[in-house]
Write a protein that holds these residues in place. Structure first.
Motif, PDB file in Angstrom:
ATOM      1  N   LYS A  20      32.572  46.829  38.204  1.00 48.88           N
ATOM      2  CA  LYS A  20      33.957  46.582  37.732  1.00 48.88           C
ATOM      3  C   LYS A  20      34.794  45.958  38.844  1.00 48.88           C
ATOM      4  O   LYS A  20      35.574  45.036  38.602  1.00 48.88           O
ATOM      5  CB  LYS A  20      34.614  47.901  37.295  1.00 48.88           C
ATOM      6  CG  LYS A  20      34.175  48.389  35.941  1.00 48.88           C
ATOM      7  CD  LYS A  20      35.005  49.599  35.521  1.00 48.88           C
ATOM      8  CE  LYS A  20      34.426  50.205  34.259  1.00 48.88           C
ATOM      9  NZ  LYS A  20      35.108  51.450  33.874  1.00 48.88           N
ATOM     10  N   LEU A  76      33.907  42.300  39.120  1.00 51.55           N
ATOM     11  CA  LEU A  76      34.375  41.517  37.965  1.00 51.55           C
ATOM     12  C   LEU A  76      35.890  41.363  38.020  1.00 51.55           C
ATOM     13  O   LEU A  76      36.426  40.281  37.793  1.00 51.55           O
ATOM     14  CB  LEU A  76      33.935  42.182  36.657  1.00 51.55           C
ATOM     15  CG  LEU A  76      32.413  42.240  36.424  1.00 51.55           C
ATOM     16  CD1 LEU A  76      32.097  42.963  35.112  1.00 51.55           C
ATOM     17  CD2 LEU A  76      31.783  40.843  36.412  1.00 51.55           C
ATOM     18  N   ALA A  77      36.575  42.442  38.377  1.00 52.83           N
ATOM     19  CA  ALA A  77      38.043  42.386  38.465  1.00 52.83           C
ATOM     20  C   ALA A  77      38.486  41.439  39.581  1.00 52.83           C
ATOM     21  O   ALA A  77      39.519  40.783  39.484  1.00 52.83           O
ATOM     22  CB  ALA A  77      38.613  43.780  38.696  1.00 52.83           C
ATOM     23  N   ARG A 128      43.223  43.469  35.387  1.00 50.59           N
ATOM     24  CA  ARG A 128      41.920  42.999  34.858  1.00 50.59           C
ATOM     25  C   ARG A 128      40.931  44.156  34.818  1.00 50.59           C
ATOM     26  O   ARG A 128      40.191  44.338  33.868  1.00 50.59           O
ATOM     27  CB  ARG A 128      41.351  41.905  35.761  1.00 50.59           C
ATOM     28  CG  ARG A 128      41.579  40.501  35.245  1.00 50.59           C
ATOM     29  CD  ARG A 128      40.593  39.480  35.790  1.00 50.59           C
ATOM     30  NE  ARG A 128      40.528  39.422  37.239  1.00 50.59           N
ATOM     31  CZ  ARG A 128      41.354  38.694  37.990  1.00 50.59           C
ATOM     32  NH1 ARG A 128      42.315  37.989  37.438  1.00 50.59           N
ATOM     33  NH2 ARG A 128      41.211  38.668  39.296  1.00 50.59           N
ATOM     34  N   ARG A 129      40.950  44.940  35.890  1.00 51.57           N
ATOM     35  CA  ARG A 129      39.984  46.036  35.996  1.00 51.57           C
ATOM     36  C   ARG A 129      40.169  47.066  34.873  1.00 51.57           C
ATOM     37  O   ARG A 129      39.212  47.603  34.338  1.00 51.57           O
ATOM     38  CB  ARG A 129      40.132  46.718  37.349  1.00 51.57           C
ATOM     39  CG  ARG A 129      38.908  47.525  37.738  1.00 51.57           C
ATOM     40  CD  ARG A 129      39.106  48.153  39.105  1.00 51.57           C
ATOM     41  NE  ARG A 129      37.897  48.758  39.608  1.00 51.57           N
ATOM     42  CZ  ARG A 129      37.349  49.857  39.147  1.00 51.57           C
ATOM     43  NH1 ARG A 129      37.914  50.503  38.141  1.00 51.57           N
ATOM     44  NH2 ARG A 129      36.229  50.328  39.654  1.00 51.57           N
ATOM     45  N   ASN A 171      40.913  46.591  31.976  1.00 54.16           N
ATOM     46  CA  ASN A 171      40.393  46.112  30.691  1.00 54.16           C
ATOM     47  C   ASN A 171      38.876  45.959  30.664  1.00 54.16           C
ATOM     48  O   ASN A 171      38.328  45.428  29.710  1.00 54.16           O
ATOM     49  CB  ASN A 171      41.049  44.769  30.353  1.00 54.16           C
ATOM     50  CG  ASN A 171      42.487  44.962  29.947  1.00 54.16           C
ATOM     51  OD1 ASN A 171      42.797  45.859  29.160  1.00 54.16           O
ATOM     52  ND2 ASN A 171      43.381  44.170  30.521  1.00 54.16           N
ATOM     53  N   ILE A 172      38.205  46.401  31.707  1.00 58.24           N
ATOM     54  CA  ILE A 172      36.744  46.305  31.729  1.00 58.24           C
ATOM     55  C   ILE A 172      36.172  47.696  31.438  1.00 58.24           C
ATOM     56  O   ILE A 172      36.454  48.651  32.162  1.00 58.24           O
ATOM     57  CB  ILE A 172      36.239  45.800  33.108  1.00 58.24           C
ATOM     58  CG1 ILE A 172      36.889  44.453  33.453  1.00 58.24           C
ATOM     59  CG2 ILE A 172      34.715  45.676  33.112  1.00 58.24           C
ATOM     60  CD1 ILE A 172      36.664  44.005  34.896  1.00 58.24           C
ATOM     61  N   SER A 173      35.396  47.803  30.359  1.00 55.73           N
ATOM     62  CA  SER A 173      34.857  49.117  29.986  1.00 55.73           C
ATOM     63  C   SER A 173      33.468  49.318  30.598  1.00 55.73           C
ATOM     64  O   SER A 173      32.820  48.360  31.040  1.00 55.73           O
ATOM     65  CB  SER A 173      34.760  49.223  28.462  1.00 55.73           C
ATOM     66  OG  SER A 173      33.728  48.360  28.008  1.00 55.73           O
ATOM     67  N   ASP A 176      31.080  47.172  28.852  1.00 53.19           N
ATOM     68  CA  ASP A 176      31.104  45.769  29.314  1.00 53.19           C
ATOM     69  C   ASP A 176      30.161  45.614  30.514  1.00 53.19           C
ATOM     70  O   ASP A 176      29.393  44.659  30.601  1.00 53.19           O
ATOM     71  CB  ASP A 176      32.510  45.335  29.761  1.00 53.19           C
ATOM     72  CG  ASP A 176      33.513  45.292  28.609  1.00 53.19           C
ATOM     73  OD1 ASP A 176      33.084  45.156  27.451  1.00 53.19           O
ATOM     74  OD2 ASP A 176      34.737  45.395  28.892  1.00 53.19           O
ATOM     75  N   VAL A 177      30.260  46.564  31.435  1.00 53.36           N
ATOM     76  CA  VAL A 177      29.429  46.505  32.643  1.00 53.36           C
ATOM     77  C   VAL A 177      27.952  46.576  32.267  1.00 53.36           C
ATOM     78  O   VAL A 177      27.127  45.789  32.752  1.00 53.36           O
ATOM     79  CB  VAL A 177      29.790  47.658  33.611  1.00 53.36           C
ATOM     80  CG1 VAL A 177      28.768  47.780  34.730  1.00 53.36           C
ATOM     81  CG2 VAL A 177      31.193  47.456  34.178  1.00 53.36           C
ATOM     82  N   VAL A 196      26.783  43.272  30.832  1.00 52.66           N
ATOM     83  CA  VAL A 196      26.631  42.241  31.879  1.00 52.66           C
ATOM     84  C   VAL A 196      25.323  42.474  32.635  1.00 52.66           C
ATOM     85  O   VAL A 196      24.537  41.544  32.872  1.00 52.66           O
ATOM     86  CB  VAL A 196      27.841  42.281  32.857  1.00 52.66           C
ATOM     87  CG1 VAL A 196      27.529  41.520  34.138  1.00 52.66           C
ATOM     88  CG2 VAL A 196      29.089  41.708  32.198  1.00 52.66           C
TER      89      VAL A 196
END
Ligand code: ADP
Ligand code: TRP
Length: 317
Positions: free
Chosen positions: A67, A70-71, A278-279, A281-283, A286-287, A290
């Motif tokens: 996360k 990605l963030a 942004r972070r 909104n990442i579940s 999602d991780v 990916v």
């Protein structure tokens, strides 16, 4: 060969909550790297097992660190992001390298000696760590391994493993080259020493404004100099010279440490807020998705190489 045609591989060992020292020293260089170039980016979860025996923490570290990246803007169009344990060829090839290198050779490892000196258990995984890292790198016909200075010897070990295998079984592996990231220098913590989670002197990378405020207000200042150096050192990471001059050369602010710290809080918050949002909104799912996609791509490459290796060593009948 143009840089663009070279295969790039790098990895990170998952760890706890990130601070701005980690960001400028490790995350940003990798995000910049994969903004410009394509390559593989691996979470070294089996390497982490050499020192971490708590499944809950390992799982959390993997998810949270992905996360974080990605963030921070890791470009997934360019980076195949995957975790080591999803591609079993890594541990398989590491075994073969273990059978090629000698114990005295591994005993020269700086990282092993340092970790044991710090009191870590000298388990066999810690000892053979460089051969798992060699497998990570060599499975993908890697040309370039961007790493920090502390990992230089590990890439040398990978070269050595490649040469030993090629000599014993015929040309199979490319010998990779390390590219040592240009040091940002050491980001100081709130007490002026190296910012490190083990010193409790960090500014959290995804902190709330309250957390940032608390950390900045605790920065140790020395009233003897021209300016509060520990505050300035962090400010310098965020602003260019003219931005800095507006604060540090401004007669209305100069010497007023509370005002300077308030300016740093605002600048840090402006810098962190977009990443923090942004972070959020990442579940976890999602991780996982990916990593699943990245794992499939990496596996396809690694499996082809490993088929060749099995043939060469004589276990494929
Ligand atoms: P910590 O010291 O907080 O335990 P790690 O050892 O987990 O940090 O470091 C992870 C990465 O972040 C490494 O690549 C390291 O070089 C980088 N890093 C950690 N602290 C700093 C710092 N204060 N300044 C610059 N880079 C840092
Ligand atoms: N050992 C590296 C570190 O602690 C992480 C890592 C594992 C790695 N495998 C790798 C880095 C392969 C580059 C290439 O930072």
């Amino acid at each position: 060969m143009a840089e663009a045609n070279k295969r790039i591989f790098t990895g990170l060992q998952a760890s706890g909550q990130m601070h701005i020292g980690n960001y400028f020293g490790a995350i940003k260089p990798n995000v910049d790297l994969f903004t410009e170039s394509e390559g593989l980016f691996m979470v070294a979860d089996y390497h982490a097992l050499t020192s971490l025996k708590d499944p809950g923490s390992l799982r959390t570290n993997i998810i949270e660190n992905v996360k974080d990246y990605l963030a921070a803007g890791l470009n997934l169009d360019n980076a195949i992001l995957f975790k080591q344990s999803d591609v079993s060829e890594h541990t398989e090839l590491a075994w073969i390298f273990d059978c090629l290198v000698t114990v005295p050779f591994l005993m020269q490892g700086h990282a092993y000696k340092d970790k044991v000196a710090k009191g870590l258990e000298p388990n066999a995984g810690l000892f053979t760590y460089p051969m798992l890292m060699a497998a990570d790198i060599l499975l993908y016909d890697t040309d370039i391994v961007p790493v920090g200075e502390d990992q230089r010897q590990h890439v040398e070990y990978a070269r050595e493993a490649a040469a030993k295998f090629n000599l014993a079984f015929g040309q199979t592996f490319k010998e990779p080259t390390e590219v040592i990231s240009k040091a940002v220098g050491v980001v100081p913590g709130t007490d002026g020493k190296k910012m490190s989670k083990s010193y409790g002197n960090t500014i959290p990378l995804f902190g709330t404004k309250d957390e940032i405020t608390k950390a900045v207000m605790s920065i140790v200042t020395d009233s003897s100099g021209e300016r509060p150096e520990n505050v300035y050192a962090i400010h310098k990471l965020l602003l260019d010279q003219s931005g800095l001059d507006k604060i540090y050369s401004n007669p209305a602010v100069k010497g007023k440490y509370k005002l300077i710290k308030e300016a740093l809080i605002e600048d840090l918050d402006a810098f962190i807020a977009p990443m923090r949002d942004r972070r959020a909104n990442i579940s976890d799912d999602d991780v996982k998705e990916v990593l699943r996609k990245g794992g499939e791509k990496a596996k396809a490459l690694a499996a082809a190489k490993m088929a060749e290796v099995r043939q060469k060593v004589g276990v494929t009948l």
